[in-house]
Scaffold this active site. Structure first.
Site, PDB file in Angstrom:
ATOM      1  N   LEU A  43       2.510  48.809   2.813  1.00  0.00           N
ATOM      2  CA  LEU A  43       1.313  48.324   2.131  1.00  0.00           C
ATOM      3  C   LEU A  43       1.693  47.049   1.385  1.00  0.00           C
ATOM      4  O   LEU A  43       2.734  46.992   0.732  1.00  0.00           O
ATOM      5  CB  LEU A  43       0.790  49.361   1.130  1.00  0.00           C
ATOM      6  CG  LEU A  43      -0.035  50.530   1.669  1.00  0.00           C
ATOM      7  CD1 LEU A  43      -0.321  51.528   0.548  1.00  0.00           C
ATOM      8  CD2 LEU A  43      -1.342  50.044   2.280  1.00  0.00           C
ATOM      9  N   ASP A  44       0.855  46.023   1.479  1.00  0.00           N
ATOM     10  CA  ASP A  44       1.116  44.781   0.757  1.00  0.00           C
ATOM     11  C   ASP A  44       1.090  45.032  -0.749  1.00  0.00           C
ATOM     12  O   ASP A  44       0.453  45.977  -1.218  1.00  0.00           O
ATOM     13  CB  ASP A  44       0.063  43.728   1.121  1.00  0.00           C
ATOM     14  CG  ASP A  44       0.173  43.279   2.567  1.00  0.00           C
ATOM     15  OD1 ASP A  44       1.309  43.155   3.060  1.00  0.00           O
ATOM     16  OD2 ASP A  44      -0.875  43.050   3.203  1.00  0.00           O
ATOM     17  N   PRO A  45       1.753  44.172  -1.531  1.00  0.00           N
ATOM     18  CA  PRO A  45       1.776  44.365  -2.991  1.00  0.00           C
ATOM     19  C   PRO A  45       0.389  44.470  -3.622  1.00  0.00           C
ATOM     20  O   PRO A  45       0.192  45.243  -4.565  1.00  0.00           O
ATOM     21  CB  PRO A  45       2.527  43.125  -3.490  1.00  0.00           C
ATOM     22  CG  PRO A  45       3.455  42.785  -2.360  1.00  0.00           C
ATOM     23  CD  PRO A  45       2.656  43.077  -1.113  1.00  0.00           C
ATOM     24  N   ALA A  47      -2.230  45.714  -2.344  1.00  0.00           N
ATOM     25  CA  ALA A  47      -2.919  46.912  -1.872  1.00  0.00           C
ATOM     26  C   ALA A  47      -2.471  48.152  -2.638  1.00  0.00           C
ATOM     27  O   ALA A  47      -1.384  48.202  -3.203  1.00  0.00           O
ATOM     28  CB  ALA A  47      -2.670  47.097  -0.377  1.00  0.00           C
ATOM     29  N   ARG A 184      -6.419  42.826   6.790  1.00  0.00           N
ATOM     30  CA  ARG A 184      -6.583  41.446   6.314  1.00  0.00           C
ATOM     31  C   ARG A 184      -7.201  40.579   7.400  1.00  0.00           C
ATOM     32  O   ARG A 184      -8.126  39.798   7.159  1.00  0.00           O
ATOM     33  CB  ARG A 184      -5.229  40.854   5.919  1.00  0.00           C
ATOM     34  CG  ARG A 184      -4.698  41.305   4.585  1.00  0.00           C
ATOM     35  CD  ARG A 184      -3.412  40.575   4.273  1.00  0.00           C
ATOM     36  NE  ARG A 184      -2.298  41.013   5.109  1.00  0.00           N
ATOM     37  CZ  ARG A 184      -1.341  40.221   5.569  1.00  0.00           C
ATOM     38  NH1 ARG A 184      -1.382  38.930   5.336  1.00  0.00           N
ATOM     39  NH2 ARG A 184      -0.342  40.709   6.270  1.00  0.00           N
TER      40      ARG A 184
END
Length: 246
Positions: A43-45, A47, A184
Protein backbone atom coordinates in the site's frame (compact mmCIF):
# COMPACT_ATOMS: atom_id res chain seq x y z
CA UNK A 1 -2.22 -18.44 21.78
CA UNK A 2 0.52 -18.47 24.42
CA UNK A 3 3.40 -16.13 23.57
CA UNK A 4 6.04 -18.82 24.09
CA UNK A 5 4.21 -21.12 21.65
CA UNK A 6 4.18 -18.65 18.75
CA UNK A 7 6.33 -19.61 15.77
CA UNK A 8 4.26 -18.49 12.77
CA UNK A 9 0.98 -16.80 11.93
CA UNK A 10 -0.91 -14.25 9.88
CA UNK A 11 -1.84 -10.79 11.12
CA UNK A 12 -4.31 -8.34 9.59
CA UNK A 13 -3.11 -4.76 9.98
CA UNK A 14 -5.05 -1.56 9.27
CA UNK A 15 -2.18 0.50 7.88
CA UNK A 16 -2.34 4.14 8.95
CA UNK A 17 -1.67 7.00 6.56
CA UNK A 18 1.90 8.25 6.18
CA UNK A 19 3.79 5.02 6.79
CA UNK A 20 5.14 2.62 4.17
CA UNK A 21 4.13 -1.02 4.04
CA UNK A 22 7.73 -1.90 4.90
CA UNK A 23 7.43 0.41 7.89
CA UNK A 24 4.51 -1.67 9.15
CA UNK A 25 6.55 -4.84 8.67
CA UNK A 26 9.40 -3.29 10.68
CA UNK A 27 7.01 -2.51 13.52
CA UNK A 28 5.67 -6.06 13.52
CA UNK A 29 9.22 -7.45 13.57
CA UNK A 30 9.97 -5.44 16.69
CA UNK A 31 6.71 -6.41 18.39
CA UNK A 32 7.17 -10.12 17.73
CA UNK A 33 10.95 -10.20 18.04
CA UNK A 34 11.13 -12.00 14.68
CA UNK A 35 13.04 -11.29 11.46
CA UNK A 36 11.02 -13.50 9.11
CA UNK A 37 8.11 -11.14 8.48
CA UNK A 38 6.63 -10.00 5.16
CA UNK A 39 3.45 -8.55 3.68
CA UNK A 40 1.12 -9.59 0.88
CA UNK A 41 0.59 -6.52 -1.28
CA UNK A 42 2.07 -3.03 -0.98
CA UNK A 43 0.00 0.00 0.00
CA UNK A 44 1.36 3.45 -0.86
CA UNK A 45 2.20 5.74 2.09
CA UNK A 46 -0.86 7.94 1.45
CA UNK A 47 -3.15 4.89 1.44
CA UNK A 48 -4.70 3.19 4.45
CA UNK A 49 -6.36 -0.12 5.11
CA UNK A 50 -5.78 -3.82 5.05
CA UNK A 51 -2.23 -5.12 4.97
CA UNK A 52 -1.85 -8.88 5.38
CA UNK A 53 1.35 -9.51 7.34
CA UNK A 54 2.90 -12.97 7.63
CA UNK A 55 5.35 -13.94 10.37
CA UNK A 56 7.50 -17.08 10.42
CA UNK A 57 8.52 -19.20 7.44
CA UNK A 58 5.33 -21.35 7.30
CA UNK A 59 3.31 -18.13 7.00
CA UNK A 60 5.58 -16.22 4.61
CA UNK A 61 5.40 -19.18 2.21
CA UNK A 62 1.69 -18.33 1.82
CA UNK A 63 2.26 -14.73 0.71
CA UNK A 64 2.02 -15.46 -3.02
CA UNK A 65 -1.33 -17.19 -2.49
CA UNK A 66 -2.68 -14.15 -0.63
CA UNK A 67 -1.44 -11.79 -3.34
CA UNK A 68 -3.37 -13.75 -5.97
CA UNK A 69 -6.69 -12.91 -4.31
CA UNK A 70 -9.10 -10.17 -5.29
CA UNK A 71 -8.84 -6.79 -3.57
CA UNK A 72 -11.47 -4.22 -2.64
CA UNK A 73 -10.83 -0.50 -2.29
CA UNK A 74 -12.62 2.73 -1.47
CA UNK A 75 -11.06 5.56 -3.47
CA UNK A 76 -11.64 9.31 -3.51
CA UNK A 77 -10.88 11.13 -6.75
CA UNK A 78 -10.25 14.85 -7.05
CA UNK A 79 -11.66 15.73 -10.46
CA UNK A 80 -10.01 18.39 -12.57
CA UNK A 81 -6.50 18.07 -11.13
CA UNK A 82 -3.80 15.69 -12.39
CA UNK A 83 -0.49 14.89 -10.67
CA UNK A 84 2.64 13.16 -11.93
CA UNK A 85 2.12 10.26 -9.50
CA UNK A 86 -1.69 10.08 -9.89
CA UNK A 87 -1.98 10.62 -6.12
CA UNK A 88 -1.53 13.50 -3.62
CA UNK A 89 2.22 12.90 -3.25
CA UNK A 90 3.18 14.08 -6.73
CA UNK A 91 3.52 17.50 -8.32
CA UNK A 92 0.51 18.95 -10.10
CA UNK A 93 0.81 18.69 -13.88
CA UNK A 94 -2.62 19.81 -15.11
CA UNK A 95 -5.65 21.67 -13.80
CA UNK A 96 -9.06 22.18 -15.36
CA UNK A 97 -12.35 23.46 -14.00
CA UNK A 98 -14.90 20.67 -13.99
CA UNK A 99 -18.01 22.82 -14.01
CA UNK A 100 -20.91 20.36 -14.12
CA UNK A 101 -21.17 16.59 -14.51
CA UNK A 102 -24.50 14.78 -14.80
CA UNK A 103 -24.93 11.78 -12.51
CA UNK A 104 -25.79 9.68 -15.56
CA UNK A 105 -22.52 10.67 -17.23
CA UNK A 106 -20.59 9.52 -14.18
CA UNK A 107 -22.44 6.20 -13.97
CA UNK A 108 -21.91 5.51 -17.67
CA UNK A 109 -18.21 6.28 -17.33
CA UNK A 110 -17.76 3.93 -14.37
CA UNK A 111 -19.70 1.14 -16.08
CA UNK A 112 -17.23 1.31 -18.95
CA UNK A 113 -14.41 0.26 -16.64
CA UNK A 114 -16.09 -2.92 -15.46
CA UNK A 115 -14.62 -6.15 -16.82
CA UNK A 116 -11.28 -7.37 -18.16
CA UNK A 117 -9.05 -4.69 -19.66
CA UNK A 118 -5.45 -3.74 -20.35
CA UNK A 119 -3.87 -1.28 -17.93
CA UNK A 120 -0.53 0.51 -18.24
CA UNK A 121 1.21 0.58 -14.83
CA UNK A 122 2.09 4.03 -13.47
CA UNK A 123 5.63 5.34 -13.82
CA UNK A 124 5.80 5.79 -10.06
CA UNK A 125 5.38 2.16 -9.02
CA UNK A 126 7.41 -0.65 -7.49
CA UNK A 127 7.28 -2.79 -10.63
CA UNK A 128 10.78 -3.80 -11.65
CA UNK A 129 12.62 -2.90 -14.87
CA UNK A 130 16.13 -4.28 -15.26
CA UNK A 131 16.25 -4.98 -11.55
CA UNK A 132 15.16 -1.53 -10.40
CA UNK A 133 11.66 -0.24 -9.51
CA UNK A 134 9.98 2.01 -12.06
CA UNK A 135 9.92 4.92 -9.62
CA UNK A 136 13.75 4.87 -9.66
CA UNK A 137 13.72 5.84 -13.34
CA UNK A 138 10.77 8.24 -12.99
CA UNK A 139 12.55 10.24 -10.29
CA UNK A 140 15.57 10.60 -12.60
CA UNK A 141 13.39 11.69 -15.49
CA UNK A 142 14.20 8.55 -17.49
CA UNK A 143 11.33 7.29 -19.62
CA UNK A 144 10.76 3.54 -19.53
CA UNK A 145 8.35 1.73 -21.84
CA UNK A 146 5.71 0.08 -19.68
CA UNK A 147 3.80 -2.82 -21.16
CA UNK A 148 0.07 -2.92 -20.53
CA UNK A 149 -1.10 -5.73 -18.27
CA UNK A 150 -4.42 -7.52 -18.15
CA UNK A 151 -6.55 -6.74 -15.10
CA UNK A 152 -10.18 -7.33 -14.21
CA UNK A 153 -12.49 -4.90 -12.46
CA UNK A 154 -15.18 -7.19 -11.03
CA UNK A 155 -17.24 -4.42 -9.46
CA UNK A 156 -17.12 -0.65 -9.60
CA UNK A 157 -19.71 1.65 -8.10
CA UNK A 158 -20.10 5.22 -7.05
CA UNK A 159 -20.57 5.89 -3.35
CA UNK A 160 -22.90 8.85 -3.37
CA UNK A 161 -25.38 10.16 -5.88
CA UNK A 162 -26.46 13.22 -7.77
CA UNK A 163 -24.74 15.56 -10.18
CA UNK A 164 -21.30 16.98 -9.46
CA UNK A 165 -20.39 20.62 -9.88
CA UNK A 166 -17.69 23.05 -8.88
CA UNK A 167 -14.09 23.61 -9.81
CA UNK A 168 -12.69 20.35 -8.43
CA UNK A 169 -15.40 18.13 -6.92
CA UNK A 170 -14.67 14.76 -5.31
CA UNK A 171 -15.89 11.43 -6.60
CA UNK A 172 -15.89 8.43 -4.26
CA UNK A 173 -15.92 4.90 -5.69
CA UNK A 174 -15.74 1.31 -4.48
CA UNK A 175 -13.74 -1.11 -6.61
CA UNK A 176 -13.33 -4.88 -6.42
CA UNK A 177 -10.53 -5.96 -8.72
CA UNK A 178 -7.93 -8.57 -9.61
CA UNK A 179 -4.35 -8.62 -8.39
CA UNK A 180 -2.01 -6.20 -10.12
CA UNK A 181 -4.67 -3.51 -10.55
CA UNK A 182 -3.51 0.04 -9.91
CA UNK A 183 -6.35 2.12 -8.47
CA UNK A 184 -4.28 5.29 -8.99
CA UNK A 185 -4.22 4.58 -12.70
CA UNK A 186 -7.89 3.63 -12.74
CA UNK A 187 -8.71 6.96 -11.13
CA UNK A 188 -6.58 8.83 -13.65
CA UNK A 189 -8.22 6.97 -16.53
CA UNK A 190 -11.69 7.77 -15.17
CA UNK A 191 -10.73 11.44 -15.14
CA UNK A 192 -9.62 11.24 -18.76
CA UNK A 193 -12.91 9.66 -19.86
CA UNK A 194 -14.86 12.34 -17.99
CA UNK A 195 -12.78 14.91 -19.85
CA UNK A 196 -11.41 16.71 -16.83
CA UNK A 197 -8.54 14.61 -15.48
CA UNK A 198 -8.27 13.32 -11.91
CA UNK A 199 -5.97 12.06 -9.19
CA UNK A 200 -6.54 10.06 -6.03
CA UNK A 201 -6.66 11.98 -2.76
CA UNK A 202 -7.56 9.01 -0.59
CA UNK A 203 -7.32 5.24 -0.97
CA UNK A 204 -8.38 2.58 1.51
CA UNK A 205 -8.10 -1.18 1.01
CA UNK A 206 -11.04 -2.84 2.72
CA UNK A 207 -10.64 -6.45 1.61
CA UNK A 208 -7.90 -8.78 0.38
CA UNK A 209 -9.12 -12.22 -0.62
CA UNK A 210 -11.21 -13.51 2.28
CA UNK A 211 -9.65 -11.05 4.75
CA UNK A 212 -11.51 -7.91 5.89
CA UNK A 213 -10.08 -4.73 7.39
CA UNK A 214 -12.83 -4.81 10.03
CA UNK A 215 -10.90 -7.67 11.67
CA UNK A 216 -7.54 -5.89 11.59
CA UNK A 217 -5.21 -4.64 14.29
CA UNK A 218 -4.90 -0.86 14.35
CA UNK A 219 -2.15 1.71 14.80
CA UNK A 220 -3.24 1.96 18.44
CA UNK A 221 -2.60 -1.76 18.87
CA UNK A 222 0.84 -1.54 17.27
CA UNK A 223 1.92 1.34 19.52
CA UNK A 224 0.42 0.02 22.75
CA UNK A 225 2.64 -1.12 25.63
CA UNK A 226 0.94 -4.51 25.48
CA UNK A 227 1.23 -4.74 21.67
CA UNK A 228 2.62 -8.28 21.80
CA UNK A 229 -0.36 -9.47 23.84
CA UNK A 230 -2.80 -7.76 21.49
CA UNK A 231 -1.14 -9.40 18.49
CA UNK A 232 -1.32 -12.85 20.09
CA UNK A 233 -5.07 -12.40 20.63
CA UNK A 234 -5.62 -11.63 16.94
CA UNK A 235 -3.17 -14.00 15.24
CA UNK A 236 -4.56 -16.28 12.54
CA UNK A 237 -2.95 -19.70 12.52
CA UNK A 238 -1.28 -21.07 9.41
CA UNK A 239 -3.47 -24.18 9.68
CA UNK A 240 -6.79 -22.31 9.80
CA UNK A 241 -5.89 -19.98 6.94
CA UNK A 242 -4.50 -22.90 4.93
CA UNK A 243 -7.92 -24.55 5.05
CA UNK A 244 -9.51 -21.41 3.63
CA UNK A 245 -7.09 -21.51 0.71
CA UNK A 246 -8.04 -25.06 -0.25
Amino acid sequence: MEEQDFTAGIFLIDKPVGITSFGVVSRVRRILGMKKVGHAGTLDPFATGLLVVCAGRPATKMISSFMDGEKEYIATLCLGVETETQDPEGAEIARKQVGFLHAETIETCLAGFKGTQMQVPPAYSALKHQGKPLYYYARKGIEVKKDAREITVHEIERLGEGDLEGDHPSLVIRVRCSKGSYIRTLGSDIGKVLGCGAHLTDLRRTKSGFFNVEDALTDVDMLAEDAHERFMKKVLSVESVGKLLQ
